[in-house]
Every structure is written in structure tokens, then in C-alpha cells.
Design a protein around this motif. Structure first.
Motif, PDB file in Angstrom:
ATOM      1  N   ASP A  43     -34.318  -9.745  18.384  1.00  0.00           N
ATOM      2  CA  ASP A  43     -33.908  -8.369  18.104  1.00  0.00           C
ATOM      3  C   ASP A  43     -33.518  -8.289  16.628  1.00  0.00           C
ATOM      4  N   PRO A  44     -34.309  -7.621  15.792  1.00  0.00           N
ATOM      5  CA  PRO A  44     -34.029  -7.597  14.347  1.00  0.00           C
ATOM      6  C   PRO A  44     -32.697  -6.956  13.982  1.00  0.00           C
ATOM      7  N   SER A  45     -32.075  -6.275  14.916  1.00  0.00           N
ATOM      8  CA  SER A  45     -30.782  -5.644  14.629  1.00  0.00           C
ATOM      9  C   SER A  45     -29.614  -6.612  14.828  1.00  0.00           C
ATOM     10  N   LYS A  46     -29.911  -7.809  15.358  1.00  0.00           N
ATOM     11  CA  LYS A  46     -28.868  -8.802  15.606  1.00  0.00           C
ATOM     12  C   LYS A  46     -28.853  -9.867  14.505  1.00  0.00           C
ATOM     13  N   LYS A  47     -27.799 -10.674  14.495  1.00  0.00           N
ATOM     14  CA  LYS A  47     -27.672 -11.781  13.553  1.00  0.00           C
ATOM     15  C   LYS A  47     -27.886 -13.099  14.298  1.00  0.00           C
ATOM     16  N   TYR A  48     -28.718 -13.973  13.724  1.00  0.00           N
ATOM     17  CA  TYR A  48     -29.047 -15.239  14.370  1.00  0.00           C
ATOM     18  C   TYR A  48     -28.701 -16.428  13.485  1.00  0.00           C
ATOM     19  N   PRO A  49     -28.266 -17.532  14.100  1.00  0.00           N
ATOM     20  CA  PRO A  49     -28.104 -18.777  13.340  1.00  0.00           C
ATOM     21  C   PRO A  49     -29.478 -19.369  13.048  1.00  0.00           C
ATOM     22  N   GLU A  53     -36.491 -31.177  -4.647  1.00  0.00           N
ATOM     23  CA  GLU A  53     -36.606 -30.956  -3.212  1.00  0.00           C
ATOM     24  C   GLU A  53     -35.326 -30.332  -2.645  1.00  0.00           C
ATOM     25  N   THR A  54     -34.187 -30.841  -3.097  1.00  0.00           N
ATOM     26  CA  THR A  54     -32.904 -30.316  -2.609  1.00  0.00           C
ATOM     27  C   THR A  54     -32.665 -28.911  -3.144  1.00  0.00           C
ATOM     28  N   ILE A  55     -33.041 -28.672  -4.382  1.00  0.00           N
ATOM     29  CA  ILE A  55     -32.932 -27.312  -4.932  1.00  0.00           C
ATOM     30  C   ILE A  55     -33.758 -26.348  -4.098  1.00  0.00           C
ATOM     31  N   ASP A  56     -34.995 -26.736  -3.769  1.00  0.00           N
ATOM     32  CA  ASP A  56     -35.882 -25.855  -3.002  1.00  0.00           C
ATOM     33  C   ASP A  56     -35.344 -25.584  -1.603  1.00  0.00           C
ATOM     34  N   GLN A  57     -34.817 -26.616  -0.953  1.00  0.00           N
ATOM     35  CA  GLN A  57     -34.279 -26.398   0.394  1.00  0.00           C
ATOM     36  C   GLN A  57     -33.030 -25.514   0.343  1.00  0.00           C
ATOM     37  N   GLY A  58     -32.194 -25.720  -0.687  1.00  0.00           N
ATOM     38  CA  GLY A  58     -31.001 -24.887  -0.832  1.00  0.00           C
ATOM     39  C   GLY A  58     -31.354 -23.445  -1.143  1.00  0.00           C
ATOM     40  N   GLU A  59     -32.324 -23.237  -2.046  1.00  0.00           N
ATOM     41  CA  GLU A  59     -32.722 -21.872  -2.398  1.00  0.00           C
ATOM     42  C   GLU A  59     -33.494 -21.207  -1.260  1.00  0.00           C
ATOM     43  N   SER A  60     -34.169 -22.012  -0.450  1.00  0.00           N
ATOM     44  CA  SER A  60     -34.822 -21.458   0.741  1.00  0.00           C
ATOM     45  C   SER A  60     -33.779 -20.954   1.723  1.00  0.00           C
ATOM     46  N   ALA A  61     -32.718 -21.735   1.902  1.00  0.00           N
ATOM     47  CA  ALA A  61     -31.633 -21.295   2.784  1.00  0.00           C
ATOM     48  C   ALA A  61     -30.978 -20.034   2.225  1.00  0.00           C
ATOM     49  N   ALA A  62     -30.818 -19.972   0.900  1.00  0.00           N
ATOM     50  CA  ALA A  62     -30.234 -18.781   0.278  1.00  0.00           C
ATOM     51  C   ALA A  62     -31.135 -17.559   0.499  1.00  0.00           C
ATOM     52  N   TYR A  63     -32.470 -17.779   0.429  1.00  0.00           N
ATOM     53  CA  TYR A  63     -33.404 -16.685   0.704  1.00  0.00           C
ATOM     54  C   TYR A  63     -33.264 -16.221   2.157  1.00  0.00           C
ATOM     55  N   LEU A  64     -33.206 -17.161   3.070  1.00  0.00           N
ATOM     56  CA  LEU A  64     -33.066 -16.804   4.487  1.00  0.00           C
ATOM     57  C   LEU A  64     -31.776 -16.032   4.725  1.00  0.00           C
ATOM     58  N   VAL A 108     -30.300 -12.742   9.781  1.00  0.00           N
ATOM     59  CA  VAL A 108     -29.796 -14.106   9.672  1.00  0.00           C
ATOM     60  C   VAL A 108     -28.294 -14.104   9.433  1.00  0.00           C
ATOM     61  N   ASP A 109     -27.580 -14.908  10.220  1.00  0.00           N
ATOM     62  CA  ASP A 109     -26.147 -15.109  10.019  1.00  0.00           C
ATOM     63  C   ASP A 109     -25.984 -16.189   8.949  1.00  0.00           C
TER      64      ASP A 109
END
Length: 741
Positions: free
Chosen positions: A510-516, A583-594, A600-601
């Protein structure tokens, strides 16, 4: 480390037959079963069927397979049994009533004799030892390969079928099948000192081969490796169980330490003459491949320097041992070793692949190393050479031309003309097993969320001959379960890097909800977790586990960071000499994008991974401590100084030359930054990524007074499996996610 694209701005999705259409009534949806851990790791509910035991015969119309102990010939076009080549009842030793419990076999060239193996015992990832028996189909006589006590390794017929070479106790032997007389080619083999005819641990793991000898095409000579590992430091693992644990010691060269000194020799069967090949005065180097050419008495040797940025092809006179360099491939970072070298009949040319134009492509060379022509070109790369039609001059290869997320089969001629795609149009990934005459090939096709289809196809035009396995029963079974659709997206990070990702949302999203969100990472050089395929082995079971987590309301995301494969050399090698940083920068910035996505919660983003992914998780949880709430790090490297020479130095140079590259991105150095919940998992019998890595990380976290949890599995190797182990592991991991994310 072997366990071991992209550019699209649009959201791509792969249709799956297991996704519930939105038009179905809710009552019907409620009847769907949920996935359990037992379904995945105990009951085999989602086990994918393949075409097991398939072995092409010399006539590409037939294949052979073991069926209830019988060795049976099948017609590839129908799949029907044509004849029984060897009956199980014939596999009895003289004077014995017990049938030989066969677990493997191989034919000689004319298929009149069969070499059967039994009681096979694995050693490391690719090595094993067995008892071998020779069966003569004409006389129906079964004979032990050797009368000497002890199992044999790598038993192989000579091309003329008159001899078999094998290894026992680190020595090479040749058996004359006419007399069954066994001759020792070498006698100096000794455990943890000298290996003849096989490889040491690091070659087997990182150069992907264990058999260290090859017959010449004319059967007159045997070329073999010798490893002097006497100066390589030993690693000691304790094997738990008895009153006093046992020590297991083996040679393991950690980064910057001494490697084996490797030599290549030839043995002439008729004269018993042994000749050492001249591989140069430098001993601090690698010999990752040898290959007999189509020219009599000419052996090809690949020589790689310690830093692995210079690969040379040497041609050796097998009688004198004299060598000359015919081709040199260099790279500012590193040169990958492949099995793509192919010598053409007539002894005038050879094929080889290189990344020298930025992507792995195919080149044709004269025997003196002069470039004849480049056969393929473009912003895509060849991932595998699948076959070669010598008569027509056609090369078959798998590539990423359609998409870095996919793999398709193509064909091109040796003039670089007439390139054609043989895979059917459409998405997905194709893996190919081609007959030696290229008349037919088995095609293993899968898409994300769909079981594989195994089909027999024509090598001429790729047209379907017969579907051998469509997994119809599994497809039907999947409709009874709640599965989510795997979507593919492409986005730009804050650093402006375009990355590919896969996203798995709950079926009732449900796009109106927040998900982990739980991020799954591997991220190592040349790897990929974001692919349009079903995946195999642990990749498939992880996909199923991610589906289980989606049932619990989690979004599961995987991102291929810089350093991963299928996007060209520049993207893959951008992490060179500084492994873990980008690699760590990309994973961190990917999480920031999400975290910016409305559903997304951002306070509940976690990460997990295994092996290199375990390393990435440990690094993300420390260097990106403000982003990730929870992490599960399985079998991680925590200090690259603890890992082997070949893999580590390929990407980081030696620790003596590049100490900062080793220390700046070691999780051990950042343990004091940990904030979130961390579960650290390791097998104590891990011969690959040693338990020492987790011990060092635990010590650092204790020193920093950080809270964490550990889970160790006694005597389990890098795969942490056996019995109920995987079920137990993933139950602990599931509980940890549910409680902490």
C-alpha cells in the motif's frame, strides 16, 4: 573470493506467473499459503528441476546419464533412452557380488572404455578424491585403476585412450591400460610441501581449477604443475568434537605473504623423459593457465605478475623447455584470468578475450601474437565463450549486449562478421551447455520470479528442438503461495552515480503506508546480485527468504554498487586499491535515496550480506552507522590482511605497498562507530574466510564497549551448511530481523 547494466532511468518490471492479479477477489487471495522456513530449507517445496547428469557424447545427437546405476544413452532430440551402455549389474569386481556404487564417470575418446568413480570425498571447493575403476565395454571387464592403497584424484584418459593419468599423495602417475602397469611420474610429493599435478589452496579457490595436468592432443606428453609451498605460512583450524580437538593445518598465503613457487614440466610417456619449462627467473608470480596448442609439441603457458596487472602468453617447446612471449595484456588495475583462450586447427591463429577497449571482447591473433582483428565491439561485454565451429569458423558466446541484467547467446564468424543473436527475443538470462560439434545446445532460461526452462536448441539458428524441463509442476505449486513481483529500478545517488537495484515489495503493498527496508548486499568486484534470472543455489534460496520477509511486511532491496560487473572495466575497476570505500558510499547513498521514498520508513533500514557481503554489512553498520538500524554480517572479511594473496592483492596491491588501502576500510578500524543492532555469524571451520576475521572484529567491538550478538557454527565451512544448519541459521536471522527492524 568466489562463492563467488544499467543506465535505464525507467522502472523495469519482470512479469511473473506467481503474482496475484489485482482483479482477483480478496477471498481468493486469502486462500494463498505463506512461505515457511521449512519450505525453503527442509521440505524442498520450491525445488527447481533441471536436467541432471547430462553429458554430451562424441556424436552431438546423443547424451549419456546414470539411471539407477545403469549408464544410458539418450537421443537429445527426444530425450528417450536409446540403449544401455553399461548395466549396473556388470559393475562387479571379479569374485565379488556387491555392485560398485558409482557416483561419477567419463568416457575415453572413442567411448569404448569408461572410467567410473566411487566413494568420492570432497576436499575444498573444486577438489575431491575417489576410487577409480576402468570398465571395458567390449570385454565387460571392470578393473581398479590402481592396486596401491589410497584414493586417487583427477583421473583422466589420454586422448588415444591408452593411458590414464592421476594424482595420489601429491604425485603424478600414469597407468598403461594395456598392461595396467602404473608408473610414477613424480616422487617428491609431500603434504604441505610439494604438490605435483594438482593446485594449492589459493590457486583452486581464486584461479578456479584444481586438476594440475593436461594430456597433449597426440597423447605423447603430459604437462603438469609443481607447487613448492614449503615457504607458505600454515593456517591452523581446530576441528571440534572429540575430547581433545584436532588440528587441521594447511598452507594459506595471506596478503603480502609468500606464495608457492610454481613450475611447469612435461613428461614424455614413451621415454619417461621429464623437461622443465622455462617460465622465467622470477618466482614471485602466477601461472594461472596452461593449454596445449594445436601444434605438436607446443605448450601455451599464461604468466601473471604478482600484482596481476600484466598477463603474458608464452609458447613453450615441450621437448626443450624453451619459451617465448607471444602476447602481453596489461591494465592499470588488474587483468582478469579467463578460460577464453582457444587455438585454432592448422596452428596459425588463436582467439583471446581482453578488456583493453574498456569492455571484454573477442580478438583473433596470429601465432606470433600479431593482432589479426577484433571480432566484437561495443559498450557491452562477453561473459562466456560457449563453443567454436572449427569448420565454419563460428564462435558462440554469451554477452550482456541486450542488457547488463540479462545474458543471451550470440554467434560471430572469425572475420568479425555475421553476428547474430540465437537466444529468443525477450528478457531473462540464458546459460548454455553446447555440444562439442555445436550442432545442439542446452539452454537454461530463467527470469526473476520464474522457474527455469531447460530446452534443446539448434546451434545453427537457435530454434527450439524440444523442451526438456519446464518445471510445470513447480509453476502450478507457486500459484498456491503468496509471491511478490521483483522489480528492477535505476536511480542516481547523491554522488551522481547511476546504479541498478532490485526491489521486492509485500504482495499487499500500500503506497500510502510506511515500510521497513532490508537491503541485501554482496558488492564484490565483478559480481552481480541485480540480474533478471531465477538464480541458483544460495541465490535462489535467498530470493525465497526475501519473499518470506516480504510476507512479514518488509521491502527487500539489492543494489549493485560501483565495482560490480557487467558494466565495463571502468565501473568494475573504480574500486581498485581502495576496496570498500566507494562500495560503502554507494550502499549508504542508496539507503538515503530509499529513505526519500514516501512509502519507506527511514528509521527502519537494515542491511545484510554473506562473505564479501558480510564485509560490506560490517562496514555499512560502522561507517554508515547513522543510516542503518540493523545488520546481519555472515562469514565476513573484517581485515583484508587476513585474506589470501591472489584475491586481495588483485584489488588492493600488497599491504606493504598499500597499507592505507587495507586499513582505511577495515571494519575492525571502525568498530567504535557502531550504533545499530548487529548479528555476526561465522563457521569455525571456514577454510576460505577464516573465523579469525570475526574474532578480530569481536575483539575490536568489545574494546569499544559496543553491544552486538554473535552466532558461530562449529566445524562449518564458508557455506555454513549440512543437516539442519541452514534451517537453523535462517531461523535465527529471521527472528533477528523481526525483533530489530
Amino acid at each position: 573470493m568466489t562463492l563467488r547494466s544499467f543506465g535505464l532511468a525507467l522502472l523495469l518490471s519482470v512479469a511473473s506467473p506467481v503474482v496475484l492479479p489485482a482483479t482477483l477477489p480478496a477471498a481468493f487471495a486469502q486462500q494463498k499459503s505463506t512461505i515457511t522456513l521449512e519450505d525453503i530449507w527442509q521440505k524442498g517445496t520450491f525445488q527447481t528441476r533441471s536436467v541432471p547428469g547430462f553429458n554430451w557424447m562424441k556424436d552431438g545427437r546423443y547424451y549419456s546419464a546414470l539411471d539407477k546405476g545403469d549408464l544410458v544413452q539418450h537421443d537429445v532430440t527426444t530425450g528417450q533412452a536409446v540403449q544401455t551402455l553399461v548395466a549396473a549389474t556388470d559393475l562387479k569386481l571379479p569374485g565379488q557380488n556387491q555392485l560398485l556404487p558409482v557416483d561419477g564417470y567419463r568416457f575415453n575418446a572413442d567411448e569404448t572404455k569408461v572410467l567410473f568413480s566411487t566413494d568420492t570425498e570432497p576436499i575444498y571447493r573444486r577438489s575431491s578424491k575417489s576410487y577409480f575403476f576402468v570398465y571395458d565395454r567390449g570385454t565387460k571387464q571392470l578393473t581398479p585403476l590402481s592396486k596401491t592403497a589410497g584414493k586417487q584424484l583427477y583421473a583422466t584418459f589420454s586422448p588415444d585412450g591408452k593411458h590414464i593419468a592421476f594424482v595420489r599423495d601429491n604425485n603424478v602417475f600414469v597407468t598403461d591400460l594395456g598392461t595396467m602397469r602404473e608408473t610414477a611420474v613424480t616422487t617428491d610429493g609431500a603434504t604441505n610441501r610439494i604438490i605435483n599435478g594438482g593446485t594449492d589452496w589459493v590457486y583452486e579457490e581464486e584461479f578456479s581449477f584444481a586438476q594440475g595436468f593436461q594430456w597433449s592432443p597426440d597423447s605423447r606428453q603430459l604437462a603438469y604443475y609443481t607447487f613448492d609451498e614449503s615457504q607458505v605460512p600454515e593456517y591452523n583450524m581446530q576441528e571440534w568434537g572429540p575430547l581433545y580437538p584436532q588440528d587441521y593445518r594447511y598452507k594459506y598465503p595471506k596478503a603480502g605473504e609468500k606464495n608457492s613457487v610454481v613450475g611447469i614440466s612435461t613428461y614424455e610417456v614413451g621415454t619417461a623423459k621429464t623437461t622443465r619449462m622455462d617460465v622465467g627467473a622470477e618466482t614471485n608470480q602466477y601461472i594461472p593457465r596452461i593449454l596445449w596448442t594445436q601444434t605438436p609439441n607446443l605448450l601455451s603457458i599464461q604468466r601473471l605478475n604478482r600484482l596481476q596487472n600484466k598477463l603474458e602468453i608464452l609458447h613453450a617447446d615441450a621437448t626443450t623447455g624453451k619459451t617465448r612471449v607471444v602476447l602481453t595484456d596489461t591494465d592499470p588495475a588488474y587483468v582478469d584470468v579467463t578460460d577464453d583462450l582457444r587455438y585454432l586447427e592448422g596452428g596459425k591463429e588463436f582467439l583471446f578475450t581482453s578488456e583493453k577497449d574498456g569492455y571484454r571482447h573477442l580478438y583473433l591473433y596470429a601465432m606470433n601474437g600479431k593482432l589479426v582483428r577484433q571480432l566484437t565491439k561495443g559498450n557491452w561485454e562477453i561473459t562466456n565463450i560457449d563453443g567454436f565451429d572449427e569448420k565454419k569458423g563460428l564462435v558462440y558466446f554469451t554477452s550482456t549486449e541486450a542488457s547488463p541484467l540479462q545474458r543471451h547467446l550470440y554467434r560471430v564468424d572469425v572475420k568479425g562478421k555475421g553476428k547474430v543473436r540465437l537466444s529468443e527475443a525477450g528478457p531473462g538470462t540464458n546459460a548454455v551447455n553446447m555440444s562439442s560439434d555445436t550442432r545442439y545446445f542446452l539452454n537454461y532460461h530463467s527470469q526473476a520470479g520464474e522457474p527455469q526452462v531447460v530446452s534443446l536448441r539448434s546451434g545453427q539458428d537457435g530454434k527450439l528442438v524440444k523442451v526438456l524441463e519446464d518445471n510445470a509442476a513447480l509453476r502450478q505449486k507457486l500459484t498456491n503461495f503468496t509471491f511478490s513481483k521483483l522489480e528492477f529500478i535505476n536511480f542516481k545517488t547523491a554522488s551522481g552515480v547511476a546504479l541498478n537495484a532490485s526491489v521486492l515489495k509485500p504482495a499487499n503493498f500500500d503506497p500510502s503506508k510506511k515500510y521497513p527496508v532490508l537491503m541485501y548486499v554482496y558488492g564484490g568486484p565483478g559480481s552481480q546480485t541485480v540480474k533478471d534470472d531465477q538464480g541458483g543455489g544460495i541465490a535462489f534460496t535467498n530470493y525465497l527468504w526475501h519473499q518470506l520477509l516480504a510476507q512479514h511486511g518488509y521491502i527487500v532491496v539489492s543494489v549493485d554498487n560501483r565495482g560490480t560487473g557487467a558494466r565495463g572495466a571502468a565501473f568494475k575497476k573504480s574500486t581498485y586499491a581502495n576496496l570498500g570505500k566507494l562500495e560503502t558510499i554507494d550502499q549508504g547513498e542508496s539507503a538515503a535515496y530509499l529513505a526519500t521514498l514516501p512509502y519507506v520508513d527511514k528509521s527502519r533500514i537494515g542491511i545484510w550480506g554473506w562473505s564479501f557481503g558480510g564485509y560490506m554489512t560490517a562496514l555499512a553498520m560502522t561507517k554508515n552507522a547513522d543510516i542503518f538500524k540493523m545488520g546481519i554480517s555472515v562469514a565476513p572479511v573484517t581485515n583484508w590482511r587476513y585474506y589470501d594473496t591472489v584475491y586481495t592483492e588483485r584489488f588492493l596491491k600488497t599491504p606493504q605497498e598499500n597499507p592505507q588501502g587495507y586499513d582505511d576500510n577495515s571494519p575492525v578500524q571502525h568498530a567504535d562507530k557502531l550504533k545499530g543492532k548487529l548479528l555476526l555469524v561465522h563457521g569455525t571451520g571456514d577454510d576460505n574466510v577464516h573465523f579469525q576475521n570475526s574474532v578480530a572484529f569481536v575483539e575490536a567491538m568489545v574494546k569499544a564497549n559496543k553491544d552486538f550478538q554473535t552466532l558461530y557454527y562449529p566445524n562449518r565451512n564458508h557455506g555454513i551448511s549440512g543437516g539442519n544448519t541452514r534451517l537453523h541459521l535462517y531461523r535465527q536471522m529471521t527472528d533477528y530481523v523481526l525483533k530489530n527492524l
